[in-house]
Motif scaffolding. Structure first.
Motif, PDB file in Angstrom:
ATOM      1  N   THR A 243      -4.462   2.720  -3.932  1.00 25.49           N
ATOM      2  CA  THR A 243      -3.346   1.916  -4.453  1.00 25.49           C
ATOM      3  C   THR A 243      -3.853   0.896  -5.466  1.00 25.49           C
ATOM      4  O   THR A 243      -3.248   0.702  -6.532  1.00 25.49           O
ATOM      5  CB  THR A 243      -2.604   1.210  -3.304  1.00 25.49           C
ATOM      6  N   GLU A 244      -4.971   0.248  -5.162  1.00 25.01           N
ATOM      7  CA  GLU A 244      -5.537  -0.745  -6.083  1.00 25.01           C
ATOM      8  C   GLU A 244      -6.014  -0.079  -7.368  1.00 25.01           C
ATOM      9  O   GLU A 244      -5.882  -0.652  -8.457  1.00 25.01           O
ATOM     10  CB  GLU A 244      -6.694  -1.495  -5.416  1.00 25.01           C
TER      11      GLU A 244
ATOM     12  N   VAL B 210       0.851  -1.188   0.000  1.00 23.34           N
ATOM     13  CA  VAL B 210       0.000   0.000   0.000  1.00 23.34           C
ATOM     14  C   VAL B 210       0.889   1.241   0.000  1.00 23.34           C
ATOM     15  O   VAL B 210       1.846   1.338   0.778  1.00 23.34           O
ATOM     16  CB  VAL B 210      -0.938   0.013   1.227  1.00 23.34           C
TER      17      VAL B 210
ATOM     18  N   ARG C  11      -6.341   4.644   1.417  1.00 27.67           N
ATOM     19  CA  ARG C  11      -5.021   4.450   0.796  1.00 27.67           C
ATOM     20  C   ARG C  11      -4.954   3.104   0.072  1.00 27.67           C
ATOM     21  O   ARG C  11      -4.421   3.021  -1.041  1.00 27.67           O
ATOM     22  CB  ARG C  11      -3.914   4.524   1.854  1.00 27.67           C
ATOM     23  N   ALA C  12      -5.443   2.066   0.719  1.00 33.95           N
ATOM     24  CA  ALA C  12      -5.438   0.743   0.091  1.00 33.95           C
ATOM     25  C   ALA C  12      -6.285   0.744  -1.178  1.00 33.95           C
ATOM     26  O   ALA C  12      -5.900   0.159  -2.202  1.00 33.95           O
ATOM     27  CB  ALA C  12      -5.957  -0.297   1.075  1.00 33.95           C
TER      28      ALA C  12
ATOM     29  N   ASP D 139      -6.634   4.628   6.176  1.00 35.11           N
ATOM     30  CA  ASP D 139      -5.882   3.450   5.730  1.00 35.11           C
ATOM     31  C   ASP D 139      -6.651   2.679   4.671  1.00 35.11           C
ATOM     32  O   ASP D 139      -6.067   2.188   3.687  1.00 35.11           O
ATOM     33  CB  ASP D 139      -5.582   2.533   6.924  1.00 35.11           C
TER      34      ASP D 139
END
Length: 452
Positions: A189-190, A91, A185-186, A182
């Motif tokens: 990122t994906e 991440v 962010r994950a 969080d």
């Protein structure tokens, strides 16, 4: 060999690097990791790209847009480490997300500048979706944080933090907000992961663009020409930019030289101070520039592609290795022969072969080396002070001192009377000018007296 590995054998390439006006760290990394090119078609394509870019750069109507484009390039950073993190499945943190956002915004701005000057030479993949992903508030400003617009729940927790009745309550709400951040962010990122390779390709294109613009400017500053890829070498009015710059500081001018050769060995003779070493260094620099895709410092140039350039010029290698001058030299000479035996296309540039051993052995080594390089089809230029070399090869001589009656020559101005032009010769003997030069410097007569 990479460009960054050439500075030790060819120090003049450091001078090239320092004078190359790259605008980004990305472009500098690209150049330093540039491989020595042995493919003729790749070199032709690079020279085509330079020629087409030069036509755009030298069009005054594009000056403002090009200035803006260079300013955008200057802000581009090398974010390949971040792309590696993205590809690895980790991440991304806020800084890494910011780097991608900034790069995407700058890439699209540069693409617009290129379109404005009708340049299609450096195609960039459109980054609008990447920007939209990282800029939900559509500010188009290159900074990043986890916006409340990413998740309604995040907006709720942040509002509760503002209205908390106690420090303990605020900390609890902040903890809940961080959990949502969080998750965002994950998710981001994906969303970005499929774009990693496109961003990497754009970085390569932008780095290449920066390097091409710098090459074009350097070629103009140094009056370089586009070299033709050929099966022989022909250089007309060849110069050495580093030596020329040093001479210009002293109010003197570098004398360009003409030279041509094929797959052959050439023995070059000339007096001390006749520029034989500079000739070999200039040829090495020119061949490297050619095979790293640069224009070369000549009025006209054709060069053949070689697989390896091997030089034995000066004692620097022995200083670095701890070996004697002769040991380094003889190992270098042996390497040239072994590479030739392996069938490699080699350019060998050897200055004053066997100058540190006795003349009798030295002549044998020079003669044997010439015979072997000729038999193996190695392109070799060998300078020597030895006369009577028993080997069949083409010979060139530096014209040397051109004296006229009444001229006053000193150690400070002797180069003004030296003609560095190369002439064909059949003579086995080398010019005997050492005593002449010494007398011109006014050294002690007894030092120059012949034994009785």
């Amino acid at each position: 060999m990479l460009f960054k590995n050439t500075f030790e054998p060819i120090p003049a390439l450091q001078f090239v690097y320092k004078n190359l006006q790259l605008t980004s760290t990305l472009g500098r990394h690209y150049l330093l990791d540039l491989p020595f090119c042995t493919d003729a078609d790749t070199l032709r394509a690079e020279f085509d790209l330079m020629e087409a870019t030069a036509a755009i750069v030298h069009d005054d109507t594009h000056r403002t847009k090009l200035s803006h484009l260079r300013n955008q390039l200057h802000q581009i950073n090398d974010i390949r480490p971040t792309l590696s993190v993205l590809e690895s499945g980790q991440v991304l943190d806020d800084i890494q997300l910011f780097e991608i956002k900034k790069t995407a915004i700058l890439t699209d701005a540069i693409a617009q500048d290129l379109a404005a000057i009708q340049c299609t030479l450096f195609p960039l993949e459109e980054m609008g979706e990447v920007v939209a992903c990282l800029d939900p508030e559509h500010t188009h400003i290159p900074h990043f944080y986890i916006y409340s617009a990413y998740d309604p729940e995040l907006a709720k927790w942040r509002e509760r933090i503002q209205n908390a009745q106690s420090v303990q309550e605020a900390e609890e709400f902040r903890f809940q907000a961080q959990k949502v951040e969080d998750k965002v962010r994950a998710h981001l990122t994906e969303q970005l992961r499929p774009w990693g390779k496109a961003i990497a390709r754009n970085l390569d294109t932008l780095a290449h663009l920066d390097l091409i613009l710098a090459k074009v400017r350097l070629a103009s500053d140094w009056h370089c020409c586009r070299p033709e890829v050929a099966d022989h070498t022909e250089l007309v009015q060849l110069s050495n930019p580093e030596v020329a710059a040093a001479l210009a500081e002293k109010g003197r001018r570098f004398q360009p030289i003409d030279i041509h050769f094929g797959r052959e060995t050439i023995l070059v003779t000339g007096a001390n101070m006749a520029g034989k070493s500079v000739l070999l260094k200039t040829l090495a620099l020119t061949q490297y520039l050619f095979q790293f895709g640069f224009y070369v410092p000549a009025q006209r140039a054709s060069l053949c592609v070689v697989e390896e350039i091997i030089t034995s010029i000066g004692d620097r290698q022995s200083e670095l290795s701890g070996l004697s001058s002769f040991a380094v030299e003889i190992l270098t000479i042996d390497k040239i022969i072994q590479e030739g035996r392996a069938g490699k296309r080699v350019l060998a540039l050897v200055d004053e072969l066997a100058r540190t051993t006795n003349p009798e052995e030295g002549k044998v080594l020079v003669g044997n080396f010439i015979r072997l390089t000729t038999q193996l089809g190695i392109t070799a230029l060998v300078t020597t002070h030895y006369g009577g070399i028993e080997a069949s090869c083409r010979r060139l001589r530096v014209k040397g001192l051109q004296l006229k009656e009444g001229q006053v020559i000193t150690a400070g101005n002797i180069s003004d009377f030296m003609d560095y032009a190369l002439v064909e010769t059949d003579a086995d003997e080398v010019p005997m000018e050492a005593f002449t030069i010494a007398r011109l410097f006014g050294v002690d007569d007894e030092l120059l007296a012949k034994p009785r």
